[in-house]
Write an enzyme that holds these catalytic residues in place. Structure first.
Site, PDB file in Angstrom:
ATOM      1  N   TYR A  37       0.817  -1.207   0.000  1.00 57.45           N
ATOM      2  CA  TYR A  37       0.000   0.000   0.000  1.00 57.45           C
ATOM      3  C   TYR A  37       0.850   1.256   0.000  1.00 57.45           C
ATOM      4  O   TYR A  37       1.910   1.300   0.609  1.00 57.45           O
ATOM      5  CB  TYR A  37      -0.872   0.073   1.260  1.00 57.45           C
ATOM      6  CG  TYR A  37      -2.037  -0.851   1.222  1.00 57.45           C
ATOM      7  CD1 TYR A  37      -3.104  -0.576   0.382  1.00 57.45           C
ATOM      8  CD2 TYR A  37      -2.062  -1.972   2.010  1.00 57.45           C
ATOM      9  CE1 TYR A  37      -4.186  -1.432   0.351  1.00 57.45           C
ATOM     10  CE2 TYR A  37      -3.143  -2.838   1.977  1.00 57.45           C
ATOM     11  CZ  TYR A  37      -4.196  -2.557   1.147  1.00 57.45           C
ATOM     12  OH  TYR A  37      -5.264  -3.389   1.108  1.00 57.45           O
ATOM     13  N   HIS A 193     -12.255   2.157   6.666  1.00 53.58           N
ATOM     14  CA  HIS A 193     -11.015   1.486   6.304  1.00 53.58           C
ATOM     15  C   HIS A 193     -10.478   0.614   7.429  1.00 53.58           C
ATOM     16  O   HIS A 193      -9.365   0.118   7.353  1.00 53.58           O
ATOM     17  CB  HIS A 193      -9.964   2.515   5.896  1.00 53.58           C
ATOM     18  CG  HIS A 193     -10.243   3.142   4.569  1.00 53.58           C
ATOM     19  ND1 HIS A 193     -10.902   4.334   4.432  1.00 53.58           N
ATOM     20  CD2 HIS A 193     -10.007   2.703   3.313  1.00 53.58           C
ATOM     21  CE1 HIS A 193     -11.026   4.616   3.149  1.00 53.58           C
ATOM     22  NE2 HIS A 193     -10.507   3.658   2.449  1.00 53.58           N
ATOM     23  N   ARG A 223      -6.678   7.168  -8.010  1.00 52.84           N
ATOM     24  CA  ARG A 223      -5.694   6.142  -7.672  1.00 52.84           C
ATOM     25  C   ARG A 223      -6.214   4.820  -8.213  1.00 52.84           C
ATOM     26  O   ARG A 223      -7.394   4.687  -8.537  1.00 52.84           O
ATOM     27  CB  ARG A 223      -5.475   6.048  -6.167  1.00 52.84           C
ATOM     28  CG  ARG A 223      -6.657   5.503  -5.394  1.00 52.84           C
ATOM     29  CD  ARG A 223      -6.401   5.471  -3.895  1.00 52.84           C
ATOM     30  NE  ARG A 223      -5.530   4.373  -3.509  1.00 52.84           N
ATOM     31  CZ  ARG A 223      -5.960   3.225  -2.975  1.00 52.84           C
ATOM     32  NH1 ARG A 223      -7.237   3.008  -2.783  1.00 52.84           N
ATOM     33  NH2 ARG A 223      -5.115   2.283  -2.617  1.00 52.84           N
ATOM     34  N   ASN A 225      -6.629   0.687  -7.395  1.00 52.04           N
ATOM     35  CA  ASN A 225      -6.577  -0.354  -6.385  1.00 52.04           C
ATOM     36  C   ASN A 225      -6.829  -1.664  -7.131  1.00 52.04           C
ATOM     37  O   ASN A 225      -7.277  -1.652  -8.273  1.00 52.04           O
ATOM     38  CB  ASN A 225      -7.643  -0.106  -5.316  1.00 52.04           C
ATOM     39  CG  ASN A 225      -7.391  -0.934  -4.065  1.00 52.04           C
ATOM     40  OD1 ASN A 225      -6.318  -1.521  -3.891  1.00 52.04           O
ATOM     41  ND2 ASN A 225      -8.385  -0.979  -3.194  1.00 52.04           N
ATOM     42  N   GLU A 265      -9.548  -1.364  -9.843  1.00 51.27           N
ATOM     43  CA  GLU A 265     -10.482  -0.265  -9.599  1.00 51.27           C
ATOM     44  C   GLU A 265      -9.783   1.056  -9.900  1.00 51.27           C
ATOM     45  O   GLU A 265      -8.726   1.335  -9.327  1.00 51.27           O
ATOM     46  CB  GLU A 265     -10.916  -0.244  -8.132  1.00 51.27           C
ATOM     47  CG  GLU A 265     -11.822  -1.383  -7.757  1.00 51.27           C
ATOM     48  CD  GLU A 265     -12.145  -1.393  -6.259  1.00 51.27           C
ATOM     49  OE1 GLU A 265     -12.959  -2.230  -5.855  1.00 51.27           O
ATOM     50  OE2 GLU A 265     -11.579  -0.572  -5.509  1.00 51.27           O
ATOM     51  N   TYR A 316      -6.621 -10.871   3.036  1.00 49.48           N
ATOM     52  CA  TYR A 316      -7.576  -9.757   2.942  1.00 49.48           C
ATOM     53  C   TYR A 316      -8.221  -9.681   1.571  1.00 49.48           C
ATOM     54  O   TYR A 316      -9.415  -9.414   1.441  1.00 49.48           O
ATOM     55  CB  TYR A 316      -6.861  -8.438   3.257  1.00 49.48           C
ATOM     56  CG  TYR A 316      -7.742  -7.225   3.065  1.00 49.48           C
ATOM     57  CD1 TYR A 316      -8.842  -7.011   3.901  1.00 49.48           C
ATOM     58  CD2 TYR A 316      -7.497  -6.316   2.041  1.00 49.48           C
ATOM     59  CE1 TYR A 316      -9.666  -5.917   3.718  1.00 49.48           C
ATOM     60  CE2 TYR A 316      -8.317  -5.213   1.855  1.00 49.48           C
ATOM     61  CZ  TYR A 316      -9.395  -5.018   2.695  1.00 49.48           C
ATOM     62  OH  TYR A 316     -10.207  -3.931   2.508  1.00 49.48           O
ATOM     63  N   LYS A 317      -7.450  -9.916   0.533  1.00 41.98           N
ATOM     64  CA  LYS A 317      -7.987  -9.840  -0.816  1.00 41.98           C
ATOM     65  C   LYS A 317      -8.702 -11.140  -1.220  1.00 41.98           C
ATOM     66  O   LYS A 317      -9.218 -11.237  -2.333  1.00 41.98           O
ATOM     67  CB  LYS A 317      -6.873  -9.509  -1.811  1.00 41.98           C
ATOM     68  CG  LYS A 317      -6.362  -8.058  -1.666  1.00 41.98           C
ATOM     69  CD  LYS A 317      -5.295  -7.727  -2.690  1.00 41.98           C
ATOM     70  CE  LYS A 317      -4.722  -6.329  -2.485  1.00 41.98           C
ATOM     71  NZ  LYS A 317      -5.661  -5.253  -2.850  1.00 41.98           N
TER      72      LYS A 317
END
Lengths: 346, 317
Positions: A37, A193, A223, A225, A265, A316-317
């Protein structure tokens, strides 16, 4: 760009595919072999001709099919659109932003005529033509934010700025990567978040929030993602987990190229003029590993990203179940030689 | 920051000390709509010296033909208001930033108490549009020196009726802040804009009465962009770059052809950070990226927003 809008599906038989042109303009997000990140925000100014950031709001070959898929999701689950009453100024701001952008950048497809507050809107691809009074909710068939949200690709969330924080107070969310509007509505930026691992320790969100609170009208930012999705499915919501969660178990090293999709995204943020709110656009681009490998450079990079991904992010993903299969499928493209920095396809 | 050129379409004297300026876009196109309580920073080119003052927008946020600002003549000031009063006339061209709002109505508030002192009435003139459009409950309390100094008081009487209250100093009418705040229902927000002592009194009284911090709002203009000029020396080339008062150090470095990366240009992302090798003065940090310890060390700075007060600054570029 002349548009031939594709007929395709994002569920059941999954006929979604990218044309060679769509593959070439895919917003591949990895400039280097390792991913972590960062506050990777930059001004949302006009990018290279033909790229997904050439225009404020990108309309591509999937426009009609995506709007149809959105309508299906909303009809099955009207809760995917939600707006608190105090967001009405921001809703009109958002409608104006999107209509201005689409009619300016795609004049053959969309037409907006303003005569004071009497506006006419024509959306040729979807066959919509309406006249309404800007600011008067009763002159549209639904709330202005839902009206324009249904006519644009991707998701939109309206953030109200108060008490030095941002609150997600309205949203039209049908192509989310496993997060829920109902769960997040009314939450502050930090709460929203909350679950992201590794990033809080780095102070990423504190800095991002300060940056957004200071964001100026006329200076939008963007941005990228990313995550991954099995089959080209837009609606990977927690509400419908039972419809798509099991598809993760169907991936093998043999079919990973076809099944596993990189989901990028393009997130854009705009300060809204009348409401002083912010609208957050989350536009989803899907590409199968097979399509990605049209450009071996991308497949090689993807292989290294997946191999080196931090275990917390793998979890997490939601990549745990099929990451190994995807790595195996991609490994044929990786000769181990160094790869120059940059996201370019060749 | 985006800015536009505007032409002064009209100048009207409102009180002995206040002038109202109507600004239209120089190229004849429309200005963006804005939210009540917004301000713009006006740049005035006074023959080489540039003044930058922030002024609240007073007009209707829906009126995109013109912006309206009011300027009180401040005899002891840096000179911006005197320039506006003495030099700016109908037809003058000024540069303004696009509107920024640091004084917006809290849209979740149940009721809104607006307290103005003198020229502090200006942000409320546009806030009232938002309040009326949204149908919010409110009270306006407006204090001024003497009848002739009550800028826009007549207009407000017609517009606000019984919701507005006036306090004229010369007639011994005093605003009792404690009484006003004590009688409000839970969920009320208070907004104050006026002279320093009035702002302090409202903030202290509200705190004292136990109002939550987030329900108390006061107008505060951010530091104007720019500052004093200074020079920066690039260690690798020996080049000396002059940073003018109205330019950021990042812009100056870019114009001089220095190799410097940037992304957010707002002090948040950290991308343009430069390493400071030497300085004989002080670094003025304005970013949100560096920690307090890093700022104190004097070894790094973010040239997109930060500056220096010194005669010598050597950076590793």
């Amino acid at each position: 760009m002349a548009h031939a809008f594709k007929k395709e599906t994002f569920r059941d038989d999954y006929t979604y595919r990218n044309s060679p042109e769509a593959i070439r303009r895919f917003p591949f997000p990895f400039a280097e072999d390792r991913y972590m990140y960062s506050v990777n925000m930059e001004p949302h100014t006009s990018g290279a001709p033909g790229s997904v950031v050439e225009h404020t709001v990108d309309v591509d070959e999937h426009y009609v099919a995506e709007c149809m898929d959105k309508a299906i999701t909303l009809s099955k689950d009207p809760g995917r659109y939600a707006a608190l009453p105090h967001t009405m100024d921001a809703q009109w701001d958002t409608l104006e932003l999107i209509m201005d952008a689409m009619s300016r950048d795609y004049p053959d497809q969309f037409k907006l005529t303003k005569n004071g507050n009497e506006w006419s809107w024509e959306n040729k691809p979807l066959g919509i033509k309406d006249t309404f009074t800007f600011g008067d909710r009763s002159t549209l068939p639904m709330e202005p934010f839902e009206y324009i949200g249904r006519q644009s690709q991707g998701d939109w969330v309206i953030l109200d700025q108060r008490d030095n924080d941002l609150y997600a107070d309205a949203g039209i969310v049908t192509s989310q990567a496993d997060w829920s509007l109902m769960f997040d509505a009314g939450m502050s930026f930090m709460q929203w978040h909350g679950p992201v691992p590794q990033a809080h320790e780095m102070g990423v969100f504190e800095r991002a929030l300060k940056y957004l609170l200071n964001m100026q009208y006329g200076s939008p930012v963007r941005r990228l993602n990313w995550t991954m999705t099995i089959n080209p499915r837009l609606d990977t919501s927690p509400e419908n987990y039972e419809q798509w969660g099991h598809e993760r178990n169907t991936v093998t090293p043999q079919n990973a190229g076809e099944k596993v999709h990189l989901r990028v995204e393009l997130q854009t943020l705009y300060r809204l003029p009348r409401s002083n709110g912010i609208v957050f656009g989350i536009r989803c681009y899907l590409i199968s590993l097979e399509e990605l490998a049209t450009y071996p450079r991308w497949a090689k990079r993807m292989h290294r990203i997946l191999k080196g991904l931090h275990p917390d992010l793998v979890e997490y993903k939601g990549l745990t179940k099929y990451r190994e299969s995807a790595i195996q499928w991609l490994s044929r493209y990786d000769d181990g030689a160094p790869l120059e920095l940059g996201t370019q396809p060749e | 920051m985006s800015s536009v050129n505007v032409r002064v379409a009209a100048v009207e004297r409102v009180t002995p000390l206040v002038k109202h300026f109507t600004l239209v876009r120089e190229d004849g196109s429309r200005l963006p709509p804005f939210s009540g309580g917004s301000h713009v920073v006006v740049s005035m080119d006074a023959g080489g010296k540039v003044y930058r003052n922030a002024y609240s927008l007073m007009g209707s946020p829906a009126d995109t033909n013109a912006y309206h600002i009011s300027v009180r003549r401040q005899e002891r000031s840096r000179g911006g208001s005197l320039f506006m009063h003495d030099k700016v006339v109908e037809g003058s061209v000024l540069q303004i930033t696009l509107p920024t709002n640091l004084f917006a109505i809290s849209r979740m508030g149940r009721k809104h108490i607006l307290i103005a002192g003198g020229i502090g009435i200006t942000p409320f003139m546009s806030q009232l549009h938002d309040i009326e459009r949204n149908g919010f409950d409110y009270e306006l309390h407006y204090a001024f020196r003497s009848p002739e100094h009550g800028a826009f008081a007549d207009q407000l009487k017609a517009r606000c009726g019984e919701r507005a209250h006036y306090y004229i100093d010369s007639e011994e009418q005093k605003l009792d802040i404690r009484a006003v705040l004590s009688r409000q229902p839970l969920g009320t927000h208070v907004y104050v804009c006026g002279p320093g002592p009035m702002v302090t009194a409202v903030l202290e009284t509200a705190h004292d009465l136990g109002w939550p911090q987030r329900h108390i709002h006061s107008e505060q203009f951010g530091a104007p962009p720019g500052g004093e000029p200074f020079n920066v020396t690039l260690a690798k080339s020996g080049l000396v770059v002059e940073v003018a008062g109205d330019t950021s150090m990042l812009q100056a470095l870019e114009q001089a052809g220095a190799e410097i990366d940037s992304l957010c240009r707002g002090g948040a992302c950290g991308r343009c950070m430069v390493e400071v090798l030497e300085t004989d003065g002080e670094l003025l940090h304005h970013d949100d990226y560096l920690s307090e310890a890093e700022k104190a060390s004097g070894k790094k700075m973010m040239p997109c927003v930060s500056r220096a007060r010194c005669t010598h600054l050597l950076v590793n570029l």
